[in-house]
Design a protein around this motif. Structure first.
Motif, PDB file in Angstrom:
ATOM      1  N   PRO A  93     -17.841  11.904 -50.499  1.00  0.00           N
ATOM      2  CA  PRO A  93     -16.773  10.603 -50.515  1.00  0.00           C
ATOM      3  C   PRO A  93     -16.869   9.730 -49.259  1.00  0.00           C
ATOM      4  CG  PRO A  93     -15.850  12.465 -51.612  1.00  0.00           C
ATOM      5  CD  PRO A  93     -17.080  12.861 -50.942  1.00  0.00           C
ATOM      6  N   PHE A  94     -16.921   8.266 -49.225  1.00  0.00           N
ATOM      7  CA  PHE A  94     -17.097   7.445 -47.973  1.00  0.00           C
ATOM      8  C   PHE A  94     -18.061   7.472 -47.229  1.00  0.00           C
ATOM      9  CE2 PHE A  94     -12.570   8.494 -49.188  1.00  0.00           C
ATOM     10  CZ  PHE A  94     -12.174   7.366 -49.716  1.00  0.00           C
ATOM     11  N   HIS A 112     -16.039  16.879 -54.980  1.00  0.00           N
ATOM     12  CA  HIS A 112     -17.154  16.250 -54.407  1.00  0.00           C
ATOM     13  C   HIS A 112     -17.575  16.733 -52.822  1.00  0.00           C
ATOM     14  CE1 HIS A 112     -19.003  13.039 -56.826  1.00  0.00           C
ATOM     15  NE2 HIS A 112     -17.579  12.926 -57.565  1.00  0.00           N
ATOM     16  N   MET A 140     -11.577  14.094 -55.130  1.00  0.00           N
ATOM     17  CA  MET A 140     -12.271  14.167 -53.623  1.00  0.00           C
ATOM     18  C   MET A 140     -12.772  15.520 -53.258  1.00  0.00           C
ATOM     19  SD  MET A 140     -11.598  11.037 -52.012  1.00  0.00           S
ATOM     20  CE  MET A 140     -11.163   9.592 -53.007  1.00  0.00           C
ATOM     21  N   VAL A 152      -9.659   7.331 -43.656  1.00  0.00           N
ATOM     22  CA  VAL A 152     -10.787   6.706 -44.714  1.00  0.00           C
ATOM     23  C   VAL A 152     -11.609   6.083 -43.874  1.00  0.00           C
ATOM     24  CG1 VAL A 152     -11.128   5.277 -46.780  1.00  0.00           C
ATOM     25  CG2 VAL A 152      -9.581   7.267 -46.789  1.00  0.00           C
ATOM     26  N   THR A 198     -15.254   3.224 -56.454  1.00  0.00           N
ATOM     27  CA  THR A 198     -14.253   4.531 -56.836  1.00  0.00           C
ATOM     28  C   THR A 198     -13.592   5.307 -56.017  1.00  0.00           C
ATOM     29  OG1 THR A 198     -16.158   4.691 -58.717  1.00  0.00           O
ATOM     30  CG2 THR A 198     -14.511   6.348 -58.720  1.00  0.00           C
ATOM     31  N   ASN A 199     -13.992   5.707 -55.123  1.00  0.00           N
ATOM     32  CA  ASN A 199     -13.315   6.361 -53.841  1.00  0.00           C
ATOM     33  C   ASN A 199     -12.116   5.452 -53.320  1.00  0.00           C
ATOM     34  OD1 ASN A 199     -15.029   8.507 -53.796  1.00  0.00           O
ATOM     35  ND2 ASN A 199     -16.454   7.446 -52.286  1.00  0.00           N
ATOM     36  N   CYS A 231      -8.663  -1.037 -53.227  1.00  0.00           N
ATOM     37  CA  CYS A 231      -7.594  -0.246 -52.777  1.00  0.00           C
ATOM     38  C   CYS A 231      -6.557  -0.945 -52.858  1.00  0.00           C
ATOM     39  CB  CYS A 231      -8.260   0.135 -51.618  1.00  0.00           C
ATOM     40  SG  CYS A 231      -6.949   1.418 -50.893  1.00  0.00           S
ATOM     41  N   GLU A 234     -18.721   6.986 -62.733  1.00  0.00           N
ATOM     42  CA  GLU A 234     -17.756   6.974 -61.396  1.00  0.00           C
ATOM     43  C   GLU A 234     -16.411   6.575 -62.185  1.00  0.00           C
ATOM     44  OE1 GLU A 234     -18.553   8.495 -58.909  1.00  0.00           O
ATOM     45  OE2 GLU A 234     -20.468   9.076 -59.354  1.00  0.00           O
TER      46      GLU A 234
END
Lengths: 599, 382
Positions: free
Chosen positions: B353-354, B333, B330, B34, B364-365, B76, B130
């Motif tokens: 994402p990211f 998206h 994920m 990530v 949110t991710n 996280c 989100e």
């Protein structure tokens, strides 16, 4: 919670299903990768070439707006070529340097140039106009320093030109770039930022007819901005021309007469509704909007204390004063409160309870019958019949004669004014209606507020003996190919139920106003005029002077309404002006007839 | 079956020891994949925006994105620490809170570009839709793990769709059709995992297919245009089809090795709109080429593989559903964003994402990754 057995079973199923899910994920990624391979490896070279050349530059060619002519075919509004500075956002490598360089030449803030580029939501290959209508020396400077402005271009586009400067500016209106707010409105949804639209007056009202269709030229250019091929050309289509009912010479004459005054004048044909002249003074020069104004310039106009942008004929409201007395008279005759034979004694004042209401003639008019009362504008007479009528009846007739309502003229932003009633006063002031309020209203004072156009509507209706014709400015709309797009006919919108006899009495009274009453100064030798003066008191300062009149008395051809803001006395200020206007009208008419006979 | 209380296994240890143990067993592959993605995203955002004219200076976007990443990481770990069973206890309040906030957004949200999607909170803008994705995942996991055995009953089978449908309707109203579809996809995948019979799955697809004309009539003009243009972008090359064509040209021109970071012809010349948000993949394709795109895709596959593995190894069904929800979120998206950039899907404007620029989405991710870490930790200690 689940039993151990069922948990185990579902664990197995979910694990299997999760494996299926992962297979699906892998499958999707494989498709993506195959596609990437196809785009990047197989067709990579081709796309790379396309990326280098691929730049379709789209140049918009603005359409010239339709021209505007007066009733005699005299050209009032046209277009002239102007040089605009535009940029192709995609081709500019450094916005900051470009706008800094440009701001030195065109005297426009560097930051507002940047704002303009940034806020443009269009395709980056579409030319975006930064500055319209450059002066010659600036064009030369930009041409000389062309190397500083890569990605920009000078284009020739039509700009609006009002040939007679300030003439009829409130009627014609002006054009300018579409605002953000307008862009979001459904009527303009097909337009884009930087487009020119009518902002007020006829330019606004008939915008869809005048605007025309933009042209477009798509060219493919290389990475250096050089044209390679022309892909598509669509020529612009000029807007339609409109022919007005307005008489340019009469309008000019009235505007001269209004010099250094504030107020409004309307001249129209009662039996058609055609507007021959409409003057609101002070006025402005609509040409200034064509060049891009600075904020300071705009503020100077918008916040001007004389309110030059406001068309006083329909965007301002005033107490009508004594011109309203004709309505009180109509109501009283219709309701049988007075007739030709009855008379009322005026001692110079009128008593309601403790309150004493004055007549304008302190010594009093003595015994007055209705025709004399109109001619002399005797307050006491109208106080008396007004109070006998009561507010409900008065309110009813006021509305019946078109006050408190839009006339439906073909100009934007008309106001409604205010016709008070018992309910209105209770809602608005939380007070009950007093007899004094009725007395006040019967001579056109108090809460009553009207636009000059509404008064003009009432006047036309009396001249017409009950017929309402919709006011309009446009005779016909003609396309560039000469085809008639639209033709406007007189439109009878209402006929009110008031007896012939009543109108005869009112007209007779109005004739006497000019013959030997308060409106004597409107009298001209050539023609018989019927009229009514008004002097409206207002708390903000000097009285407003009113005069309404039509001529010839027995067969009305034109109606004239004059209002001079803070002008003082209607009989000395407004009446002579109206007389001059009527004389001018007939002069112009006979000149034309004579001219026509010569040929 | 006794309820699994993860706090039991730690009960005799000090708070510090508990957390040390947790840190030791974190799934570092997941976290580092990530973070790699985030770094790639920062580079691309810098590349596309360093010429942007912003009052605060050219690298504002990159700076903000870095802050979003750090805030995201904080969230996280915070989410990873609290036992997911405890989180599931507030599933129902979370769901209703989402509805309330989404209604609030419709009434008094900030309007930008013709849609209401944002609310202002303490000087920052948030996109509640989100966070609602996470709320939905938690709520459905809780519901499905409780009612799983009854799902073969058609009534129970339709319930999750009704719950999701309500959220979708509120988001569709913003209007944000793309995000609404993500909600639907998440629900579909989670139900699929329950082991529901293929018969039901086929029924759902048939219903959807037959509903298509009705859905079509509810779409706004621009949404219909997107679908039509997806099928034939050349129809309007300078209007709405412009993005798709330009994006394909950008990706294609990248070739094997790319034009090099900061030197994409298409992206640097701003031919691509929304390139630091929705069309970020086109920039990667153009500047880093096939190799760069493969690297990105591998990182995504790694994350998704981890997600599936965590779902399979979860100590209970609640964990399995949560991990599945996160993974499908994920996946949807990634698939839609990349598919759109390559012209394989209609342009719906979903971020990657990211990678894509944006605060709410980044956080949110990371919350989603936090849930995965959480489930992974509990599976080690049971």
């Amino acid at each position: 919670m689940f039993s151990q057995k069922s948990k185990k079973l579902s664990k197995e199923i979910t694990e299997k299903r999760l494996n299926d899910f992962f297979i699906l994920i892998i499958l999707c990624f494989v498709i993506v990768i195959i596609n990437l391979w196809y785009l990047q490896i197989i067709r990579g070279k081709e796309f790379e070439q396309k990326a280098i050349n691929n730049c379709i530059r789209s140049l918009v060619e603005e359409a010239p707006r339709g021209e505007v002519y007066d009733r005699n075919g005299k050209l009032l509004v046209t277009n002239r070529p102007a040089v605009n500075f535009s940029v192709i956002p995609a081709e500019i490598s450094d916005y900051q340097t470009m706008s800094d360089n440009l701001s030195l030449i065109i005297f426009m803030d560097s930051s507002s140039i940047l704002d303009k580029i940034r806020s443009s939501k269009q395709n980056p290959f579409h030319a975006l106009t930064i500055k319209r209508d450059l002066e010659k020396d600036k064009i030369i400077t930009i041409e000389e320093q062309k190397y500083k402005f890569k990605g920009s271009l000078l284009t020739v586009q039509p700009e609006r030109k009002y040939l007679y400067q300030n003439l009829a500016s409130h009627v014609l209106g002006y054009v300018n770039e579409i605002s953000e707010e307008e862009l979001n409105a459904p009527t303009f949804s097909h337009l884009s930022g930087g487009d020119i639209v009518g902002k007020s007056g006829l330019e606004r009202y008939y915008d869809s007819y005048l605007r025309g269709e933009k042209g477009k030229k798509d060219v493919e250019v290389d990475a250096l901005g050089r044209e390679i091929t022309t892909i598509e050309i669509k020529n612009p289509v000029a807007g339609n021309d409109i022919y007005l009912t307005l008489d340019c010479e009469l309008q000019q004459y009235i505007e001269q007469q209004m010099f250094e005054k504030k107020g409004s004048v309307i001249v129209s044909e009662p039996f058609t509704g055609k507007i021959l002249a409409m003057v609101s003074y002070p006025d402005y020069n609509p040409n200034i909007f064509t060049q891009q104004m600075t904020t300071a310039q705009w503020q100077e106009i918008a916040q001007n204390k004389d309110n030059v942008l406001c068309n006083r004929n329909l965007h301002s409201i005033y107490p009508p004063g004594s011109v309203f007395k004709v309505i009180t008279a109509i109501a009283a005759i219709e309701e049988g409160i007075v007739n030709l034979g009855s008379s009322i004694y005026c001692p110079g004042y009128y008593q309601v309870g403790d309150l004493s209401f004055k007549c304008w003639k302190e010594s009093g008019h003595g015994k007055q019958a209705i025709i004399e009362a109109i001619a002399n504008s005797c307050n006491v007479f109208f106080y008396t019949i007004g109070q006998k009528l009561g507010i409900d009846k008065l309110n009813y007739y006021t509305k019946l004669l078109g006050l408190g309502e839009k006339t439906g003229i073909d100009l934007p932003g008309e106001l409604e004014g205010l016709v008070p009633s018992e309910d209105w006063k209770r809602d608005f002031y939380n007070q009950s209606w007093y007899p004094g309020d009725t007395v006040n209203m019967s001579i056109g004072q108090g809460f009553l507020l009207v636009t000059p156009l509404q008064i003009h509507n009432m006047l036309s209706l009396i001249a017409n003996e009950g017929l309402f014709f919709r006011f309009y400015h446009v005779e016909k709309i003609i396309s560039q190919s000469g085809e008639i797009i639209k033709e406007f006919e007189p439109q009878l919108i209402n006929k009110i139920d008031i007896s012939q006899n009543t109108f005869q009495i009112i007209k007779e009274g109005m004739k006497k106003v000019v013959e030997n009453g308060t409106g004597r100064l409107a009298n001209i030798e050539e023609i018989k005029i019927a009229g009514k003066t008004g002097t409206a008191q207002n708390p903000q300062g000097e009285n407003h002077a009113w005069f309404i009149g039509f001529a010839p008395y027995d067969n009305p051809e034109i109606c004239v309404t004059v209002l001079i803001e803070h002008g003082g006395d209607g009989s000395t200020v407004a009446a002579p002006l109206a007389g001059n206007i009527i004389r001018k009208y007939f002069q112009l008419k006979y000149n034309q007839i004579a001219k026509a006979e010569q040929f | 079956m006794p309820e699994i209380k993860s706090s039991h296994f730690l009960s005799d240890k000090s708070f510090l020891n508990q957390n040390l143990r947790l840190v030791k067993h974190i799934d570092y592959t997941l976290i580092f994949s990530v973070i790699d993605l985030c770094i790639l995203g920062l580079l691309v955002i810098y590349s596309t925006t360093h010429q942007e004219i912003v009052n605060e200076g050219a690298i504002q976007f990159t700076k903000s994105q870095l802050i979003y990443i750090l805030v995201g990481l904080f969230f996280c770990f915070f989410v990873a620490i609290i036992d997911y069973h405890d989180i599931s206890k507030i599933a129902i309040p979370l769901y209703f809170l989402s509805i309330i906030i989404l209604v609030y957004v419709l009434i008094s949200g900030k309007e930008t570009g013709g849609s209401r999607r944002w609310i202002q909170l303490a000087g920052n803008r948030f996109q509640p839709a989100e966070f609602a994705k996470i709320a939905l995942i938690i709520f459905l996991s809780d519901f499905l793990s409780r009612q799983k055995d009854k799902l073969s009953d058609f009534l129970y089978f339709t319930l999750p769709f009704l719950f999701t449908g309500l959220l979708m309707l509120l988001i569709y109203k913003q209007p944000d059709l793309g995000t609404a579809m993500v909600f639907f996809a998440i629900t579909l995948f989670m139900i699929f995992i329950t082991g529901i019979s293929w018969k039901y799955i086929i029924i759902v697809f048939l219903i959807l297919l037959s509903l298509f004309p009705i859905i079509w009539s509810f779409l706004r003009d621009y949404q219909r245009n997107r679908i039509i243009l997806f099928l034939n972008p050349e129809m309007d090359p300078l209007g709405a089809g412009y993005n798709i064509i330009q994006s394909k040209v950008a990706i294609g021109s990248g070739g094997l090795f790319g034009q090099g970071l900061f030197s994409g012809i298409q992206s640097q010349l701003k031919f691509l709109p929304a390139q630091h948000t929705d069309f970020v993949f086109s920039v990667i394709g153009e500047e880093l080429g096939f190799i760069g795109a493969l690297l990105l895709l591998s990182l995504f596959i790694l994350v998704l593989r981890k997600g599936i593995r965590i779902a399979q190894e979860a100590p209970d069904l609640l964990g399995t559903f949560m991990a599945t929800g996160v993974t499908s979120f994920m996946f949807v998206h990634i698939l839609i964003n990349i598919g759109m950039s390559m012209g394989l899907m209609p342009a719906t404007g979903l971020p990657l994402p990211f990678i894509s620029y944006g605060g709410t989405f980044m956080i949110t991710n990371f919350i989603a990754i936090g849930l995965l870490l959480n489930i992974h930790l509990r599976s080690i200690f049971t």
